[in-house]
Design a protein around this motif. Structure first.
Motif, mmCIF file in Angstrom:
data_model
loop_
_atom_site.group_PDB
_atom_site.id
_atom_site.type_symbol
_atom_site.label_atom_id
_atom_site.label_comp_id
_atom_site.label_asym_id
_atom_site.label_seq_id
_atom_site.Cartn_x
_atom_site.Cartn_y
_atom_site.Cartn_z
ATOM 1 N N LEU A 26 0.839 -1.009 0.113
ATOM 2 C CA LEU A 26 0.288 0.042 0.082
ATOM 3 C C LEU A 26 0.713 1.205 0.136
ATOM 4 C CD1 LEU A 26 -3.130 -1.411 2.756
ATOM 5 C CD2 LEU A 26 -3.096 -0.969 0.054
ATOM 6 N N MET A 27 1.635 1.035 0.593
ATOM 7 C CA MET A 27 2.935 2.218 0.974
ATOM 8 C C MET A 27 3.730 2.568 -0.362
ATOM 9 S SD MET A 27 5.359 2.025 4.506
ATOM 10 C CE MET A 27 5.826 3.638 4.766
ATOM 11 N N ARG A 28 3.899 1.507 -1.034
ATOM 12 C CA ARG A 28 4.358 1.957 -2.548
ATOM 13 C C ARG A 28 3.262 2.076 -3.225
ATOM 14 N NH1 ARG A 28 7.165 -3.691 -4.653
ATOM 15 N NH2 ARG A 28 5.019 -4.696 -4.686
ATOM 16 N N ASN A 29 2.059 2.003 -3.207
ATOM 17 C CA ASN A 29 0.930 2.510 -4.542
ATOM 18 C C ASN A 29 0.918 3.568 -3.806
ATOM 19 O OD1 ASN A 29 0.187 -0.304 -4.846
ATOM 20 N ND2 ASN A 29 -1.401 -0.251 -3.495
ATOM 21 N N ASP A 30 0.835 4.255 -2.517
ATOM 22 C CA ASP A 30 0.504 5.569 -1.890
ATOM 23 C C ASP A 30 1.750 6.194 -3.518
ATOM 24 O OD1 ASP A 30 -0.511 5.128 -0.282
ATOM 25 O OD2 ASP A 30 0.278 5.029 1.140
ATOM 26 N N VAL A 31 3.331 5.758 -3.613
ATOM 27 C CA VAL A 31 4.232 6.549 -4.100
ATOM 28 C C VAL A 31 3.869 6.766 -5.477
ATOM 29 C CG1 VAL A 31 6.587 6.521 -4.504
ATOM 30 C CG2 VAL A 31 6.263 5.786 -2.617
ATOM 31 N N TYR A 32 3.794 5.552 -5.946
ATOM 32 C CA TYR A 32 2.885 5.372 -7.105
ATOM 33 C C TYR A 32 2.145 6.500 -7.934
ATOM 34 C CZ TYR A 32 0.871 2.563 -11.620
ATOM 35 O OH TYR A 32 0.286 2.670 -13.182
ATOM 36 N N ILE A 33 0.936 6.766 -7.450
ATOM 37 C CA ILE A 33 -0.260 7.094 -7.230
ATOM 38 C C ILE A 33 0.697 9.304 -7.067
ATOM 39 C CG2 ILE A 33 -2.266 8.589 -6.418
ATOM 40 C CD1 ILE A 33 -3.027 5.391 -5.301
ATOM 41 N N ASP A 74 4.863 5.420 -16.490
ATOM 42 C CA ASP A 74 4.199 3.804 -17.134
ATOM 43 C C ASP A 74 5.063 2.896 -16.910
ATOM 44 O OD1 ASP A 74 1.842 5.283 -18.683
ATOM 45 O OD2 ASP A 74 2.624 5.510 -19.876
ATOM 46 N N ASP A 75 6.765 3.417 -16.523
ATOM 47 C CA ASP A 75 7.768 2.516 -16.460
ATOM 48 C C ASP A 75 7.983 2.075 -14.689
ATOM 49 O OD1 ASP A 75 8.520 5.045 -15.245
ATOM 50 O OD2 ASP A 75 10.679 4.658 -16.312
ATOM 51 N N ASP A 134 12.657 -0.874 -3.814
ATOM 52 C CA ASP A 134 11.424 -1.258 -4.255
ATOM 53 C C ASP A 134 10.772 -0.961 -5.835
ATOM 54 O OD1 ASP A 134 11.029 -3.019 -1.656
ATOM 55 O OD2 ASP A 134 11.198 -0.530 -0.512
ATOM 56 N N ALA A 135 10.888 -0.055 -5.814
ATOM 57 C CA ALA A 135 9.911 -0.043 -6.984
ATOM 58 C C ALA A 135 11.073 1.653 -7.923
ATOM 59 C CB ALA A 135 8.856 0.667 -7.328
ATOM 60 N N ARG A 136 11.740 0.941 -9.073
ATOM 61 C CA ARG A 136 12.391 2.805 -10.117
ATOM 62 C C ARG A 136 11.004 2.024 -10.836
ATOM 63 N NH1 ARG A 136 15.388 -1.336 -12.892
ATOM 64 N NH2 ARG A 136 14.897 -1.535 -14.394
ATOM 65 N N PHE A 137 11.060 3.953 -11.703
ATOM 66 C CA PHE A 137 10.156 4.435 -12.508
ATOM 67 C C PHE A 137 11.232 5.880 -12.518
ATOM 68 C CE2 PHE A 137 9.448 6.177 -8.445
ATOM 69 C CZ PHE A 137 9.142 7.237 -8.664
ATOM 70 N N SER A 138 10.430 6.434 -14.382
ATOM 71 C CA SER A 138 11.081 7.606 -14.264
ATOM 72 C C SER A 138 10.277 9.178 -13.874
ATOM 73 C CB SER A 138 10.714 7.761 -15.946
ATOM 74 O OG SER A 138 12.011 6.775 -16.341
ATOM 75 N N TYR A 139 10.252 9.709 -13.564
ATOM 76 C CA TYR A 139 9.784 11.018 -13.367
ATOM 77 C C TYR A 139 10.332 12.173 -13.952
ATOM 78 C CZ TYR A 139 6.856 14.112 -10.850
ATOM 79 O OH TYR A 139 6.322 15.324 -10.460
ATOM 80 N N ASP A 140 10.188 13.697 -14.042
ATOM 81 C CA ASP A 140 10.734 14.339 -14.900
ATOM 82 C C ASP A 140 12.205 13.974 -15.766
ATOM 83 O OD1 ASP A 140 8.927 15.934 -13.776
ATOM 84 O OD2 ASP A 140 9.964 16.636 -12.193
ATOM 85 N N ASP A 141 11.731 12.824 -16.786
ATOM 86 C CA ASP A 141 13.147 12.531 -17.405
ATOM 87 C C ASP A 141 14.197 12.091 -16.923
ATOM 88 O OD1 ASP A 141 11.659 12.547 -19.694
ATOM 89 O OD2 ASP A 141 12.091 14.921 -19.601
#
Length: 189
Positions: free
Chosen positions: A72-79, A85-86, A107-114
């Motif tokens: 749920l905490m990981r979802n919080d950050v996702y939102i 998308d990545d 716990d996760a890897r993603f792109s934000y602001d390039d």
């Protein structure tokens, strides 16, 4: 997401108001398990049951455990970061330091602001374990900077202000820049 609260599902899937979201979830009840979650003021947590997994072609049937809050905490950050998308969950990142291969499993890897971001959810982790993670990121940072022309964006999401302060202190000791978010920052209390 694995597990999600009604509020999280509302935000991710634009389900409208609470009443509409509950109506949709009720209509899906034959494919869902629902449990009250004490760490979120007994909010309902939804996850696919065996039929739901089969319906979407998943072989991973989730079981409600003490790790649900981590999801749920990981979802919080996702939102919070607008559902990138990545957004990739718990995938190893290998890198070389000298002749040794090192591995980080965020716990996760993603792109934000390039920029590439690494997420660490700090719920019940010991500070000794967090220190080891920060040390590993300190080893990765120069290599990352060389390859991408910016340092890695390391985000910790924690529950309390005292843990936030300790994480900033550990990062400073090791020369690593981190962003530390708490539930108060993401308004999930």
């Amino acid at each position: 997401m694995g597990f999600a609260t009604r509020e999280q599902l509302q935000q991710v899937h634009a389900l409208g108001q609470k009443r509409n979201a509950l109506k949709i979830l009720q209509g899906m009840s034959e494919w869902l398990n629902v449990r009250r979650h004490p760490e979120r003021d007994c909010a309902n947590v939804y996850y696919l049951n065996k039929e739901g997994c089969r319906m979407i072609g998943s072989e991973t049937e989730r079981k409600y455990t003490s790790e649900v809050e981590h999801y749920l905490m990981r979802n919080d950050v996702y939102i919070h970061f607008n559902c990138p998308d990545d957004f990739v969950v718990e995938r190893e990142v290998a890198f070389r330091v000298g002749h040794a291969e090192k591995i980080i499993k965020p716990d996760a890897r993603f792109s934000y602001d390039d920029k590439i971001c690494f997420l660490e959810v700090d719920r019940t982790q010991s500070m000794a374990a967090n220190k080891k993670k920060i040390e590993r990121y300190a080893e990765l940072s120069p290599l990352f900077q060389e390859q991408f022309a910016y340092p890695p964006v390391i985000i910790f999401y924690t529950l309390t202000e005292s843990r936030r302060e300790r994480l900033y202190s550990l990062a400073e000791e090791h020369g690593v820049k981190v962003m530390v978010l708490s539930r108060y920052d993401l308004k999930t209390v």
